[in-house]
Design an enzyme around this catalytic site. Structure first.
Site, PDB file in Angstrom:
ATOM      1  N   ARG A  50      49.271  36.768  63.903  1.00 50.20           N
ATOM      2  CA  ARG A  50      50.599  36.257  63.530  1.00 50.20           C
ATOM      3  C   ARG A  50      50.596  34.729  63.486  1.00 50.20           C
ATOM      4  O   ARG A  50      51.158  34.116  62.579  1.00 50.20           O
ATOM      5  CB  ARG A  50      51.651  36.781  64.520  1.00 50.20           C
ATOM      6  CG  ARG A  50      53.013  36.092  64.443  1.00 50.20           C
ATOM      7  CD  ARG A  50      53.604  36.141  63.034  1.00 50.20           C
ATOM      8  NE  ARG A  50      54.750  35.289  62.881  1.00 50.20           N
ATOM      9  CZ  ARG A  50      54.734  34.000  62.510  1.00 50.20           C
ATOM     10  NH1 ARG A  50      53.586  33.385  62.282  1.00 50.20           N
ATOM     11  NH2 ARG A  50      55.850  33.319  62.364  1.00 50.20           N
ATOM     12  N   LEU A  64      57.650  30.646  70.425  1.00 50.58           N
ATOM     13  CA  LEU A  64      58.070  32.043  70.404  1.00 50.58           C
ATOM     14  C   LEU A  64      57.002  32.903  69.727  1.00 50.58           C
ATOM     15  O   LEU A  64      57.233  33.486  68.662  1.00 50.58           O
ATOM     16  CB  LEU A  64      59.405  32.197  69.668  1.00 50.58           C
ATOM     17  CG  LEU A  64      60.573  31.353  70.173  1.00 50.58           C
ATOM     18  CD1 LEU A  64      61.791  31.534  69.291  1.00 50.58           C
ATOM     19  CD2 LEU A  64      60.893  31.707  71.612  1.00 50.58           C
ATOM     20  N   PRO A  65      55.810  32.993  70.330  1.00 55.51           N
ATOM     21  CA  PRO A  65      54.800  33.855  69.720  1.00 55.51           C
ATOM     22  C   PRO A  65      55.271  35.298  69.742  1.00 55.51           C
ATOM     23  O   PRO A  65      55.941  35.728  70.679  1.00 55.51           O
ATOM     24  CB  PRO A  65      53.575  33.649  70.612  1.00 55.51           C
ATOM     25  CG  PRO A  65      54.090  33.131  71.894  1.00 55.51           C
ATOM     26  CD  PRO A  65      55.369  32.410  71.583  1.00 55.51           C
ATOM     27  N   HIS A  66      54.942  36.024  68.702  1.00 51.87           N
ATOM     28  CA  HIS A  66      55.371  37.421  68.618  1.00 51.87           C
ATOM     29  C   HIS A  66      54.369  38.210  67.787  1.00 51.87           C
ATOM     30  O   HIS A  66      53.684  37.650  66.938  1.00 51.87           O
ATOM     31  CB  HIS A  66      56.780  37.551  68.039  1.00 51.87           C
ATOM     32  CG  HIS A  66      56.975  36.829  66.752  1.00 51.87           C
ATOM     33  ND1 HIS A  66      57.187  35.471  66.681  1.00 51.87           N
ATOM     34  CD2 HIS A  66      56.979  37.265  65.485  1.00 51.87           C
ATOM     35  CE1 HIS A  66      57.324  35.112  65.420  1.00 51.87           C
ATOM     36  NE2 HIS A  66      57.196  36.187  64.667  1.00 51.87           N
ATOM     37  N   ALA A  67      54.309  39.496  68.102  1.00 56.90           N
ATOM     38  CA  ALA A  67      53.328  40.335  67.422  1.00 56.90           C
ATOM     39  C   ALA A  67      53.772  41.784  67.452  1.00 56.90           C
ATOM     40  O   ALA A  67      54.508  42.208  68.343  1.00 56.90           O
ATOM     41  CB  ALA A  67      51.976  40.195  68.104  1.00 56.90           C
TER      42      ALA A  67
END
Length: 154
Positions: A50, A64-67
């Site tokens: 991502r 705000l890392p997201h996966a």
């Protein structure tokens, strides 16, 4: 949806010595594994994949890392407060010290977006960020995140 639905107290931590984004992703996945039973290696890979699409550092010291990952049935969150800011490649080029990661089911659509919007809205509030930066105990950080008015979806 409220932040307390996404975040367990044991998924809130403070890190004193983060040296790289890769190490950060490893730590986030490790916490997610311990708190929610998420497989670490696929979670790290998903976060890195991502991030390769564009930085998840949204500015003002917040990332705000997201996966999307297989094997989970709802969105889960992990929060890290970094004692020393990390060069993250954020949109404003400022180092990051507040990190809220989201792990969503691979097929999650609207739920993932609502969770991301909720976290973003909460961490866009300068008063929340100031309180988070002023506290060094995970239980206090959890209380700040889970009780702030912006932590409730519209």
């Amino acid at each position: 949806m409220v932040l307390a639905d996404l975040l367990k107290p044991e998924a809130v931590r403070i890190s004193s010595n983060m040296k790289s984004k890769k190490r950060l992703f490893l730590d986030l996945a490790e916490i997610a594994a311990a708190a929610y039973g998420i497989d670490e290696a696929p979670a790290v890979d998903a976060l890195q994949e991502r991030e390769s699409l564009g930085p998840t550092g949204v500015g003002h010291g917040v990332a705000l890392p997201h996966a999307r990952v297989d094997g989970i049935d709802r969105v889960h969150g992990v929060f890290l407060r970094l004692e020393r800011p990390l060069d993250y490649g954020s949109v404003d080029r400022a180092p990051v010290d507040l990190v809220f990661a989201l792990f969503a089911p691979r097929e999650a659509g609207v739920e993932h977006l609502k969770a991301l919007a909720l976290v973003s809205r909460t961490l866009r509030d300068p008063a929340v960020c100031t309180k988070l930066r002023a506290n060094t105990e995970p239980d206090k950080l959890y209380a700040i995140l889970s009780t702030h008015p912006a932590s409730k979806a519209a």
